[in-house]
Scaffold this motif. Structure first.
Motif, PDB file in Angstrom:
ATOM      1  N   ARG A 170       0.735  -1.267  -0.015  1.00 47.66           N
ATOM      2  CA  ARG A 170      -0.064  -0.079  -0.168  1.00 47.66           C
ATOM      3  C   ARG A 170       0.941   1.356  -0.016  1.00 47.66           C
ATOM      4  O   ARG A 170       0.682   2.347  -0.674  1.00 47.66           O
ATOM      5  N   ARG A 171       1.851   1.280   0.796  1.00 52.39           N
ATOM      6  CA  ARG A 171       2.680   2.340   0.937  1.00 52.39           C
ATOM      7  C   ARG A 171       3.386   2.632  -0.422  1.00 52.39           C
ATOM      8  O   ARG A 171       3.513   3.747  -0.677  1.00 52.39           O
TER       9      ARG A 171
ATOM     10  N   LEU B 195      -0.757   4.634  -1.050  1.00 57.75           N
ATOM     11  CA  LEU B 195      -2.045   4.743  -0.490  1.00 57.75           C
ATOM     12  C   LEU B 195      -1.809   4.590   1.060  1.00 57.75           C
ATOM     13  O   LEU B 195      -1.158   3.678   1.612  1.00 57.75           O
ATOM     14  N   ARG B 196      -3.102   5.251   1.664  1.00 58.37           N
ATOM     15  CA  ARG B 196      -3.041   5.340   3.128  1.00 58.37           C
ATOM     16  C   ARG B 196      -3.868   4.212   3.730  1.00 58.37           C
ATOM     17  O   ARG B 196      -3.809   3.582   4.602  1.00 58.37           O
TER      18      ARG B 196
ATOM     19  N   VAL C  62      -8.615   0.529   1.336  1.00 59.85           N
ATOM     20  CA  VAL C  62      -9.981   0.388   0.565  1.00 59.85           C
ATOM     21  C   VAL C  62      -9.681   1.391  -0.589  1.00 59.85           C
ATOM     22  O   VAL C  62      -9.499   2.689  -0.366  1.00 59.85           O
ATOM     23  N   VAL C  63      -9.643   1.124  -1.828  1.00 61.61           N
ATOM     24  CA  VAL C  63      -9.819   2.112  -2.999  1.00 61.61           C
ATOM     25  C   VAL C  63     -10.974   1.976  -3.690  1.00 61.61           C
ATOM     26  O   VAL C  63     -11.664   0.694  -3.855  1.00 61.61           O
ATOM     27  N   ARG C  64     -11.736   2.978  -3.907  1.00 60.25           N
ATOM     28  CA  ARG C  64     -13.124   3.241  -4.448  1.00 60.25           C
ATOM     29  C   ARG C  64     -12.807   3.864  -5.881  1.00 60.25           C
ATOM     30  O   ARG C  64     -12.491   5.106  -5.885  1.00 60.25           O
ATOM     31  N   LEU C  65     -13.560   3.326  -6.968  1.00 58.86           N
ATOM     32  CA  LEU C  65     -13.517   3.992  -8.180  1.00 58.86           C
ATOM     33  C   LEU C  65     -14.899   3.590  -8.779  1.00 58.86           C
ATOM     34  O   LEU C  65     -15.144   2.565  -9.013  1.00 58.86           O
ATOM     35  N   GLY C  66     -15.523   4.767  -9.355  1.00 57.84           N
ATOM     36  CA  GLY C  66     -16.852   4.521  -9.739  1.00 57.84           C
ATOM     37  C   GLY C  66     -17.480   3.441  -8.807  1.00 57.84           C
ATOM     38  O   GLY C  66     -17.898   3.717  -7.872  1.00 57.84           O
TER      39      GLY C  66
ATOM     40  N   LEU D  27     -12.137  -1.897  -3.957  1.00 53.14           N
ATOM     41  CA  LEU D  27     -11.204  -2.739  -4.024  1.00 53.14           C
ATOM     42  C   LEU D  27     -10.746  -2.839  -2.638  1.00 53.14           C
ATOM     43  O   LEU D  27     -10.136  -1.817  -2.056  1.00 53.14           O
ATOM     44  N   ASP D  28     -10.551  -4.001  -1.828  1.00 52.80           N
ATOM     45  CA  ASP D  28     -10.428  -4.032  -0.578  1.00 52.80           C
ATOM     46  C   ASP D  28      -8.662  -4.623  -0.684  1.00 52.80           C
ATOM     47  O   ASP D  28      -8.725  -6.261  -1.061  1.00 52.80           O
ATOM     48  N   LEU D  29      -7.722  -4.053  -0.464  1.00 50.75           N
ATOM     49  CA  LEU D  29      -6.429  -4.487  -0.643  1.00 50.75           C
ATOM     50  C   LEU D  29      -6.241  -5.680   0.379  1.00 50.75           C
ATOM     51  O   LEU D  29      -5.052  -6.225   0.237  1.00 50.75           O
ATOM     52  N   THR D  30      -6.889  -5.795   1.463  1.00 47.39           N
ATOM     53  CA  THR D  30      -6.485  -6.754   2.506  1.00 47.39           C
ATOM     54  C   THR D  30      -7.007  -8.149   1.830  1.00 47.39           C
ATOM     55  O   THR D  30      -6.169  -9.175   2.152  1.00 47.39           O
TER      56      THR D  30
END
Length: 225
Positions: free
Chosen positions: A117-118, A122-123, A126-130, A134-137
Motif C-alpha cells: 500500500r505504501r 495509499l494510506r 480500500v480503493v473506490r473508483l466508480g 477494491l479491498d487490498l486486505t
C-alpha cells in the motif's frame, strides 16, 4: 504485484513463495545475494523480502546496493538476526520493515500488504473508483456489497489498473507486475484480458482506454459538483 524473495533456507523459501503466490502475487525466488542483485538490475519489483545471512553477497550489502539505485522497491528484512542493534542497522540502511524469525504468518502477510500500500502511495486499504471497491486486505473487488467474481489473472490486472488509475500502464509494466520469470504473458493475451475487463467494468461507470502505442488507461470517473 511482483515480489522478489531472497532466502537461502529452501523449505522456508518454498513455503513463502507458495503463500505469496496464493495471495495473487507474482513471486521470483533466489537463494543468494549475487543472484538477487542480477535479477534486480534486469527486472522491476514492488517489494523485496530479504534475508541477511546469504551466500555470495550478504543481505545488508545487497540492501545498500538496492538503495543506491533509483527508483528502488520496498524492502522487508526477514531474518533470524533480531537484536535491537541489528534492527536499527537494517532500518538505518534503508529497510522499510524488519521481521525476526520465527514469525507469525498472519503478521507477515499484513506487513506485506502494508508495504505494498505504501509503495502504491495509499494510506487506506480500500480503493473506490466508480461503482467498484477494491479491498487490498482481501484483494477482492465489490459492487454494492456483492463480490465481483474474477479469474485470478483478470483480478490481478484490474488491481494494477486501480492502483495506477489515471495513468497509462504499458504492456511492459503489466508483464513486469503480473508475471514471474516462470510465467509467459503475450501481447495477445494482454489484449484479451483487457477486452474482458472492459466488458466487466462497464456497468460500474469505469472504462479502460487504449493509449495507442503506449498502453492502457483506467479513466477515473468525474466527481459530481
Amino acid at each position: 504485484m511482483r515480489l522478489l524473495l531472497v532466502e537461502d533456507d529452501l523449505p522456508l523459501a518454498e513455503a513463502l513463495t507458495t503463500l505469496l503466490a496464493g495471495s495473487g502475487h507474482a513471486v521470483d525466488c533466489v537463494n543468494d545475494g549475487l543472484a538477487a542483485e542480477a535479477l534486480l538490475i534486469a527486472e522491476q519489483f514492488e517489494l523485496v523480502i530479504l534475508d541477511l545471512n546469504l551466500p555470495g553477497l550478504d543481505g545488508l550489502s545487497l540492501l545498500r546496493r538496492i538503495r543506491a539505485r533509483t527508483p528502488s522497491p520496498a524492502v522487508m528484512i526477514l531474518t533470524a538476526r533480531g537484536s535491537a542493534e541489528e534492527r536499527v542497522r537494517g532500518l538505518d540502511l534503508g529497510a522499510d520493515d524488519y521481521m525476526s524469525k520465527p514469525f507469525d504468518v498472519r503478521e507477515f502477510e499484513a506487513r506485506v500488504r502494508s508495504l505494498l500500500r505504501r509503495q502504491a502511495g495509499l494510506r487506506s486499504s480500500v480503493v473506490r473508483l466508480g461503482g467498484l471497491t477494491l479491498d487490498l486486505t482481501t484483494r477482492q473487488f465489490r459492487a454494492e456489497e456483492v463480490d465481483l467474481d474474477l479469474p485470478p489473472r483478470e483480478r490481478a490486472l484490474l488491481e494494477l489498473f486501480f492502483l495506477r488509475a489515471g495513468k497509462v500502464v504499458t504492456k511492459e509494466a503489466i508483464v513486469q507486475s503480473l508475471t514471474s520469470l516462470d510465467d509467459l504473458l503475450s501481447d495477445n493475451a494482454i489484449e484479451q484480458y483487457v477486452s474482458r475487463l472492459r466488458r466487466r467494468i462497464a456497468p460500474y461507470d469505469l472504462s479502460l482506454r487504449t493509449a495507442r502505442g503506449l498502453g492502457y488507461l483506467l479513466e477515473k470517473p468525474v466527481e459530481p459538483g
